[in-house]
Design a protein around this motif. Structure first.
Motif, short mmCIF file in Angstrom:
data_model
loop_
_atom_site.label_atom_id
_atom_site.label_comp_id
_atom_site.label_asym_id
_atom_site.label_seq_id
_atom_site.Cartn_x
_atom_site.Cartn_y
_atom_site.Cartn_z
N UNK A 1 0.82 -1.21 0.00
CA UNK A 1 0.00 0.00 0.00
C UNK A 1 0.85 1.25 0.00
N UNK A 2 0.32 2.31 -0.56
CA UNK A 2 1.02 3.59 -0.57
C UNK A 2 0.83 4.35 0.73
N UNK A 3 0.02 3.84 1.65
CA UNK A 3 -0.16 4.50 2.94
C UNK A 3 1.16 4.57 3.66
N UNK A 4 1.44 5.72 4.27
CA UNK A 4 2.75 5.90 4.87
C UNK A 4 2.68 6.94 5.97
N UNK A 5 3.42 6.69 7.07
CA UNK A 5 3.49 7.67 8.15
C UNK A 5 4.53 8.71 7.80
N UNK A 6 4.16 9.97 7.78
CA UNK A 6 5.12 11.03 7.49
C UNK A 6 4.67 12.31 8.16
N UNK A 7 5.55 12.90 8.97
CA UNK A 7 5.15 14.10 9.70
C UNK A 7 5.39 15.35 8.89
N UNK A 8 5.97 15.26 7.70
CA UNK A 8 6.24 16.43 6.87
C UNK A 8 5.81 16.15 5.45
N UNK A 9 5.26 17.18 4.79
CA UNK A 9 4.87 17.04 3.38
C UNK A 9 6.08 16.81 2.49
N UNK A 10 7.29 17.10 2.99
CA UNK A 10 8.51 16.91 2.20
C UNK A 10 9.06 15.51 2.30
N UNK A 11 8.43 14.64 3.10
CA UNK A 11 8.90 13.26 3.24
C UNK A 11 8.06 12.32 2.39
N UNK A 12 8.72 11.54 1.55
CA UNK A 12 8.06 10.51 0.77
C UNK A 12 7.84 9.25 1.59
N UNK A 13 8.69 9.04 2.58
CA UNK A 13 8.59 7.84 3.42
C UNK A 13 9.16 8.16 4.79
N UNK A 14 8.51 7.71 5.84
CA UNK A 14 9.04 7.83 7.19
C UNK A 14 8.60 6.64 8.00
N UNK A 15 9.55 5.98 8.67
CA UNK A 15 9.28 4.82 9.51
C UNK A 15 10.04 4.97 10.81
N UNK A 16 9.31 5.25 11.90
CA UNK A 16 9.97 5.35 13.21
C UNK A 16 9.97 4.01 13.94
N UNK A 17 9.32 3.00 13.35
CA UNK A 17 9.33 1.62 13.85
C UNK A 17 8.61 1.45 15.18
N UNK A 18 7.84 2.46 15.59
CA UNK A 18 7.12 2.37 16.86
C UNK A 18 5.88 1.50 16.76
N UNK A 19 5.12 1.63 15.65
CA UNK A 19 3.86 0.90 15.53
C UNK A 19 3.88 -0.18 14.45
N UNK A 20 4.94 -0.21 13.64
CA UNK A 20 5.00 -1.21 12.57
C UNK A 20 6.46 -1.52 12.25
N UNK A 21 6.65 -2.57 11.47
CA UNK A 21 7.99 -2.99 11.06
C UNK A 21 8.05 -2.94 9.54
#
Length: 446
Positions: free
Chosen positions: A34-54
């Motif tokens: 899926x293209x769903x992705x956690x990102x706190x900034x509109x300038x980020x294409x991808x962000x994974x802090x690994x807190x809720x998913x792997x």
């Protein structure tokens, strides 16, 4: 962390640091997620802090399906409560149609992303454990910008060194090596590079202009300090996909003396052409290094892991708030200057770590860069040392200059600092009203 749905069909982007041999970079068929992705900034294409998913929104995961090859851990972590642990073992079940020993994640794939930019940012924090990543004469592949199996750009480890290998210039077959824990480059032997610091988190930021020609660019920051600017060709044919994890061909041919390899990743990000260094580090400072879990080789990830105890410190810890956005008028940025030579060293961003030994500089000054027409700059430095200064002649320097650009010296004490500056109308002796917004950063001198 807020969820953001990216307006694309899939997030596929090539992945891995420089020049893996052909036999090392064959891959299994990708599985688009899926293209769903956690990102706190509109300038980020991808962000994974690994807190809720792997890596649940990554393009593809390549391992042999056993739980120990890729797992979520609570110790060690760089920031937050969790990190990712990668492991491979000699003799493990081989992966994919290419039958390789690997545990890798393709984060994003540019060829499947509409209008994917050439100008891209990448970042992560990484830890090499002393028990699990012991000295080995043979090579490990940690990170790939992968294309078609030849002339790639990758990150490698060998003989307790880590280095960026960049695809050769057109007409050349020589891969250029750049030390990731020092500043050596351009073909210097791996034996001459600095050793990997074990059991310690390191944050890397990479800014690429992907190109097959002379307009290509790679900029590398380590823990807030820029260590390399590499101009020229850095890809073979197409925008690559980005892969992180572990791959080791010598586990297949039996030439390695080791039986397993382990590495940890945290805070993985990809930024678009509008991204900044601050987007890639999230406005954070380097986290304290916890003690990694003790294991025996080969290892299996423990089911319950202790929560790390942060080290005791007597110095104030810089706030972890994001960098104050640079205003349209006023102070735009800060530059660290070598006051012995009056040469610029680096732009100081929020959370920067300035290591005097790494830079080879002991005396500094800090210049405020402002919009045209500014009259007066007021500096307020606090933390390990304190200083307030008003300057009304360019260059605007925290510790002053001779009015002709010969900077005064600051023999900075090691510690944490906060710097705020703003522009004003008037003169040094008769300041008027503020003409900008206070620009605040936090940084550390080591």
């Amino acid at each position: 962390m807020k969820k953001r749905i990216l307006p694309v069909l899939s997030l596929a982007f090539l992945g891995a640091f420089a020049s893996c041999e052909k036999k090392e970079v064959e891959e299994t068929a990708p599985t688009s997620l899926s293209a769903a992705n956690s990102a706190r900034s509109a300038n980020l294409l991808y962000e994974e802090d690994l807190e809720s998913s792997l890596f649940s929104t990554a393009h593809n995961i390549e391992n042999n399906g056993t739980s120990w090859t890729l797992s979520s851990v609570t110790n060690p972590v760089y920031q937050g409560a969790k990190a990712a642990r990668f492991e491979i073992q000699k003799g493990q079940t081989l992966v994919g149609s290419s039958k390789r020993v690997r545990s890798e994640v393709t984060i994003i794939k540019g060829t499947e992303y509409p209008n994917f930019p050439k100008d891209v940012w990448y970042s992560y924090s990484i830890l090499f454990p002393a028990k699990g990543f012991e000295y080995d004469d043979t090579r490990d592949c940690i990170n790939q910008w992968f294309e078609d199996g030849s002339d790639e750009t990758t990150i490698r480890a060998q003989k307790d060194k880590a280095f960026l290998e960049v695809t050769p210039a057109s007409g050349s077959s020589t891969l250029m090596k750049y030390d990731l824990f020092g500043t050596s480059s351009n073909g210097k032997s791996v034996d001459g590079f600095n050793n990997i610091p074990k059991d310690k988190w390191t944050q890397f930021v990479f800014h690429f202009v992907h190109s097959t020609g002379s307009d290509g660019l790679i900029e590398v920051w380590r823990d807030g300090v820029k260590i390399h600017t590499i101009n020229g060709r850095n890809m073979h044919l197409m925008i690559p996909k980005w892969k992180i994890g572990l791959y080791k061909s010598s586990f297949l041919d039996g030439s390695s003396s080791r039986s397993s390899r382990v590495v940890y990743f945290d805070n993985v990000r990809v930024g678009n052409s509008n991204a900044t260094y601050a987007d890639m580090v999230g406005g954070t400072t380097t986290a304290p290094t916890p003690t990694p879990p003790t294991t025996t080789e080969p290892t299996t990830p423990p089911t319950t892991e202790p929560t790390p105890t942060p080290p005791t410190t007597t110095e104030p810890t810089p706030p972890t708030s994001p960098t104050t956005p640079a205003p349209a008028t006023g102070v735009l940025s800060y530059t660290l200057v070598n006051s012995s030579t009056d040469k610029d060293i680096m732009t100081i961003t929020n959370g920067a770590v300035i290591n005097r030994k790494t830079l080879g500089v002991s005396k500094f000054n800090i210049r405020a860069n402002t919009t045209a027409g500014s009259s007066v700059v007021k500096f307020v430095l606090s933390g390990k040392e304190s200083k307030t200064r008003i300057d009304d002649v360019v260059p605007y320097a925290l510790f002053g200059d001779d009015r002709n650009g010969d900077y005064n010296n600051w023999s900075a004490s090691s510690g944490n600092y906060r710097l705020e500056a703003n522009t004003y109308s008037g003169t040094k002796d008769k300041m008027g009203s503020a003409t900008g917004t206070p620009y605040v950063i936090n940084f550390t001198i080591q």
